[in-house]
Design a protein around this motif. Structure first.
Motif, PDB file in Angstrom:
ATOM      1  N   ALA A  43       0.835  -1.207   0.000  1.00 49.93           N
ATOM      2  CA  ALA A  43       0.000   0.000   0.000  1.00 49.93           C
ATOM      3  C   ALA A  43       0.869   1.256   0.000  1.00 49.93           C
ATOM      4  CB  ALA A  43      -0.931  -0.009   1.209  1.00 49.93           C
ATOM      5  N   ARG A  44       1.937   1.229   0.761  1.00 53.53           N
ATOM      6  CA  ARG A  44       2.856   2.373   0.843  1.00 53.53           C
ATOM      7  C   ARG A  44       3.529   2.627  -0.498  1.00 53.53           C
ATOM      8  NH1 ARG A  44       5.930   5.863   0.787  1.00 53.53           N
ATOM      9  NH2 ARG A  44       6.987   7.004   2.452  1.00 53.53           N
ATOM     10  N   SER A  45       3.805   1.559  -1.248  1.00 49.03           N
ATOM     11  CA  SER A  45       4.456   1.721  -2.544  1.00 49.03           C
ATOM     12  C   SER A  45       3.548   2.415  -3.543  1.00 49.03           C
ATOM     13  CB  SER A  45       4.882   0.349  -3.095  1.00 49.03           C
ATOM     14  OG  SER A  45       3.771  -0.382  -3.589  1.00 49.03           O
ATOM     15  N   VAL A  46       2.251   2.255  -3.376  1.00 44.33           N
ATOM     16  CA  VAL A  46       1.291   2.908  -4.265  1.00 44.33           C
ATOM     17  C   VAL A  46       1.061   4.357  -3.836  1.00 44.33           C
ATOM     18  CG1 VAL A  46      -1.091   2.904  -5.105  1.00 44.33           C
ATOM     19  CG2 VAL A  46       0.148   0.738  -4.856  1.00 44.33           C
ATOM     20  N   THR A 145      13.488   6.947   0.286  1.00 49.98           N
ATOM     21  CA  THR A 145      13.268   8.130  -0.536  1.00 49.98           C
ATOM     22  C   THR A 145      13.470   7.804  -2.005  1.00 49.98           C
ATOM     23  OG1 THR A 145      13.966   9.603   1.257  1.00 49.98           O
ATOM     24  CG2 THR A 145      14.020  10.497  -0.975  1.00 49.98           C
ATOM     25  N   GLY A 146      14.512   7.000  -2.285  1.00 48.16           N
ATOM     26  CA  GLY A 146      14.750   6.597  -3.664  1.00 48.16           C
ATOM     27  C   GLY A 146      13.617   5.766  -4.225  1.00 48.16           C
ATOM     28  N   ILE A 147      13.087   4.862  -3.431  1.00 45.41           N
ATOM     29  CA  ILE A 147      11.958   4.038  -3.885  1.00 45.41           C
ATOM     30  C   ILE A 147      10.729   4.908  -4.117  1.00 45.41           C
ATOM     31  CG2 ILE A 147      10.361   2.205  -3.205  1.00 45.41           C
ATOM     32  CD1 ILE A 147      12.692   0.895  -1.712  1.00 45.41           C
ATOM     33  N   ASP A 148      10.484   5.864  -3.216  1.00 45.37           N
ATOM     34  CA  ASP A 148       9.332   6.758  -3.365  1.00 45.37           C
ATOM     35  C   ASP A 148       9.383   7.536  -4.674  1.00 45.37           C
ATOM     36  OD1 ASP A 148       7.899   6.101  -1.149  1.00 45.37           O
ATOM     37  OD2 ASP A 148       8.577   7.779   0.076  1.00 45.37           O
ATOM     38  N   LYS A 149      10.580   7.827  -5.158  1.00 42.09           N
ATOM     39  CA  LYS A 149      10.725   8.633  -6.369  1.00 42.09           C
ATOM     40  C   LYS A 149      10.574   7.808  -7.645  1.00 42.09           C
ATOM     41  CE  LYS A 149      13.624  12.223  -4.274  1.00 42.09           C
ATOM     42  NZ  LYS A 149      14.959  12.874  -4.260  1.00 42.09           N
ATOM     43  N   LEU A 150      10.511   6.493  -7.528  1.00 40.49           N
ATOM     44  CA  LEU A 150      10.313   5.666  -8.713  1.00 40.49           C
ATOM     45  C   LEU A 150       8.906   5.890  -9.266  1.00 40.49           C
ATOM     46  CD1 LEU A 150      11.801   2.251  -7.490  1.00 40.49           C
ATOM     47  CD2 LEU A 150      12.845   3.830  -9.136  1.00 40.49           C
ATOM     48  N   ARG A 155       7.511   1.169  -9.078  1.00 45.85           N
ATOM     49  CA  ARG A 155       7.663   1.172  -7.623  1.00 45.85           C
ATOM     50  C   ARG A 155       7.023  -0.049  -6.978  1.00 45.85           C
ATOM     51  NH1 ARG A 155       5.967   5.920  -7.090  1.00 45.85           N
ATOM     52  NH2 ARG A 155       3.822   5.451  -6.481  1.00 45.85           N
ATOM     53  N   THR A 156       5.780  -0.362  -7.351  1.00 49.07           N
ATOM     54  CA  THR A 156       5.090  -1.486  -6.716  1.00 49.07           C
ATOM     55  C   THR A 156       5.737  -2.812  -7.094  1.00 49.07           C
ATOM     56  OG1 THR A 156       3.023  -0.234  -6.688  1.00 49.07           O
ATOM     57  CG2 THR A 156       2.861  -2.619  -6.421  1.00 49.07           C
ATOM     58  N   VAL A 157       6.144  -2.950  -8.339  1.00 41.17           N
ATOM     59  CA  VAL A 157       6.850  -4.168  -8.746  1.00 41.17           C
ATOM     60  C   VAL A 157       8.137  -4.322  -7.937  1.00 41.17           C
ATOM     61  CG1 VAL A 157       8.164  -5.235 -10.628  1.00 41.17           C
ATOM     62  CG2 VAL A 157       5.885  -4.316 -11.062  1.00 41.17           C
ATOM     63  N   MET A 192      17.086   2.530 -12.098  1.00 42.20           N
ATOM     64  CA  MET A 192      16.773   3.898 -11.689  1.00 42.20           C
ATOM     65  C   MET A 192      17.163   4.138 -10.241  1.00 42.20           C
ATOM     66  SD  MET A 192      13.165   4.903 -13.587  1.00 42.20           S
ATOM     67  CE  MET A 192      12.276   3.432 -13.072  1.00 42.20           C
ATOM     68  N   LEU A 193      16.924   3.149  -9.370  1.00 43.64           N
ATOM     69  CA  LEU A 193      17.256   3.321  -7.962  1.00 43.64           C
ATOM     70  C   LEU A 193      18.767   3.387  -7.775  1.00 43.64           C
ATOM     71  CD1 LEU A 193      16.204   3.525  -5.083  1.00 43.64           C
ATOM     72  CD2 LEU A 193      16.254   1.029  -4.948  1.00 43.64           C
ATOM     73  N   ARG A 194      19.505   2.532  -8.474  1.00 45.86           N
ATOM     74  CA  ARG A 194      20.969   2.583  -8.384  1.00 45.86           C
ATOM     75  C   ARG A 194      21.495   3.940  -8.826  1.00 45.86           C
ATOM     76  NH1 ARG A 194      21.046  -2.865 -10.406  1.00 45.86           N
ATOM     77  NH2 ARG A 194      21.351  -2.015 -12.509  1.00 45.86           N
ATOM     78  N   GLU A 195      20.927   4.465  -9.905  1.00 46.42           N
ATOM     79  CA  GLU A 195      21.373   5.764 -10.406  1.00 46.42           C
ATOM     80  C   GLU A 195      21.093   6.864  -9.390  1.00 46.42           C
ATOM     81  OE1 GLU A 195      20.467   8.743 -14.223  1.00 46.42           O
ATOM     82  OE2 GLU A 195      19.701   6.683 -14.201  1.00 46.42           O
ATOM     83  N   ALA A 196      19.904   6.831  -8.784  1.00 48.22           N
ATOM     84  CA  ALA A 196      19.549   7.851  -7.800  1.00 48.22           C
ATOM     85  C   ALA A 196      20.444   7.756  -6.567  1.00 48.22           C
ATOM     86  CB  ALA A 196      18.080   7.704  -7.408  1.00 48.22           C
ATOM     87  N   LEU A 197      20.700   6.548  -6.098  1.00 52.70           N
ATOM     88  CA  LEU A 197      21.548   6.376  -4.919  1.00 52.70           C
ATOM     89  C   LEU A 197      22.989   6.771  -5.225  1.00 52.70           C
ATOM     90  CD1 LEU A 197      20.193   2.999  -3.482  1.00 52.70           C
ATOM     91  CD2 LEU A 197      19.715   5.319  -2.687  1.00 52.70           C
TER      92      LEU A 197
END
Length: 233
Positions: A43-46, A145-150, A155-157, A192-197
């Protein structure tokens, strides 16, 4: 001598389901505790909001409780529950004015969860040093924070695959998308997450062992005092 009653926490989902259908509310409480972490994270991912995710999870549990009599067990109970919470989160997202496409629940779907539900590990290890605990918390916030920005579809996947460790098959059944789509979205989300981190780490490296400001002034002042003492400068 009568055999001891089984510990409710040791019951599998099917046994809990039978108890719930027989009117055992405590069994439903146990089922919620068993899946709370997974379903909250989904739910949080959505929704990307803690309070909204909690509300969506409560809505989903109520929907699931009402729908349990019609659950035929053709899919894993955990997959079915996850699908309901995804729907509840998307419905709440739509009510708040953001575009969302609600997945049709339909009948049972997908494959059985052969590995079983992923229970949270409540064991407490050795107490961490404060510095390590603070570092872990900071790292967790950075990742969250990185996951939230996906983007939402990624993000949910990512949360289902990486955080909850569902298989490709389970994730596809939960979201009602092809397995190939799960693989491609997960691969893209990780990139995308690796790039953001990496960007955040680059910024942090630039600031490592900070010297300007108070530390610089302190060293300069200390040297000047020693020079004054030794040379009368």
């Amino acid at each position: 001598m009568h055999a001891a009653a089984p510990n409710p926490s040791s019951l599998d989902d099917d046994a809990l389901l039978r108890r719930i259908r027989a009117g055992d509310r405590d069994a439903f409480t146990l089922l919620m505790r068993r899946y709370n972490r997974r379903l909250y994270r989904v739910a949080r991912s959505v929704l990307r909001d803690d309070a909204e995710a909690e509300d969506a999870l409560q809505d989903a549990y109520l929907q699931a409780f009402r729908a349990l009599p019609a659950f035929r067990g053709e899919s894993a109970l955990g997959t079915w529950l996850t699908r309901i919470v995804v729907n509840a989160a998307l419905m709440r997202q739509r009510k708040t004015g953001r575009l969302a496409e609600v997945i049709e629940l339909g009948a049972d779907f997908g494959t059985d969860d052969a590995a079983g539900p992923h229970y949270p590990d409540d064991s407490q290890g050795e107490r961490e040093q404060p510095e390590l605990a603070a570092l872990r918390a900071q790292t967790r916030r950075l990742i969250e924070t990185g996951i939230d920005k996906l983007p939402g579809v990624f993000r949910t996947v990512f949360v289902l695959r990486a955080v909850e460790e569902l298989t490709v098959e389970e994730t596809a059944a939960t979201l009602d998308i092809p397995e190939a789509t799960v693989r491609s979205r997960y691969f893209r989300a990780r990139a995308m997450l690796r790039e953001a981190l990496a960007r955040e780490i680059d910024f942090a490296i630039e600031d490592a062992f900070g010297f300007d400001g108070e530390r610089c002034d302190r060293i300069v002042d200390a040297v000047r005092r020693r020079l004054d003492a030794e040379w009368g400068i």
